[in-house]
Design an enzyme around this catalytic site. Sequence first.
Site: not given
Ligand code: DQA
Length: 147
Positions: A26, A103
């Site tokens: 992330y 995402h």
């Molecule tokens: C997310 C991807 C999701 O699968 C995950 O559960 C997240 C973050 C992303 O920003 O890449 O918490 O939404």
Amino acid sequence: MTSPRRLLLVNGPNLNLLGMREPGIYGAASLADVERLTADAAAAAGFELRAIQSNHEGVLIDAIHAAREDCAGIVINPAGLTHTSVSLRDALTGVGLPFAEVHISDVYAREEFRHHSYLHDVAAVRVIGRGVDGYADAVRELTALIP
Ligand code: DQA
């Protein structure tokens, strides 16, 4: 009638941990950084931004309902709820505001259970796997659709 010049930014469960949480997936930006860059992108497009993050589905749903009163669109990273929540989908379709699904990571390159989104087919804009800059892209793409 013109739409209100305000967007709602919704970040779902665990996104309060951005910057600390799995930085290899992330990145290093915090939730405050994300809210700031999204507000800057909104301002550049002539919109104010109201931001909410919660780890509780019902709180997110209440915020989406409230947006009906004074927002023109929603930028949402539903996090894990993307893959599980019919109720979140129903809230978004229920208020009828155009929304962008964001995402940070490329969910399609990850575990199979992340490949399905309950929002995908009803989102006006989808931004997937562009890191936190994807929030700014989502604002630009979404506001382009708002009269
Ligand atoms: C997310 C991807 C999701 O699968 C995950 O559960 C997240 C973050 C992303 O920003 O890449 O918490 O939404």
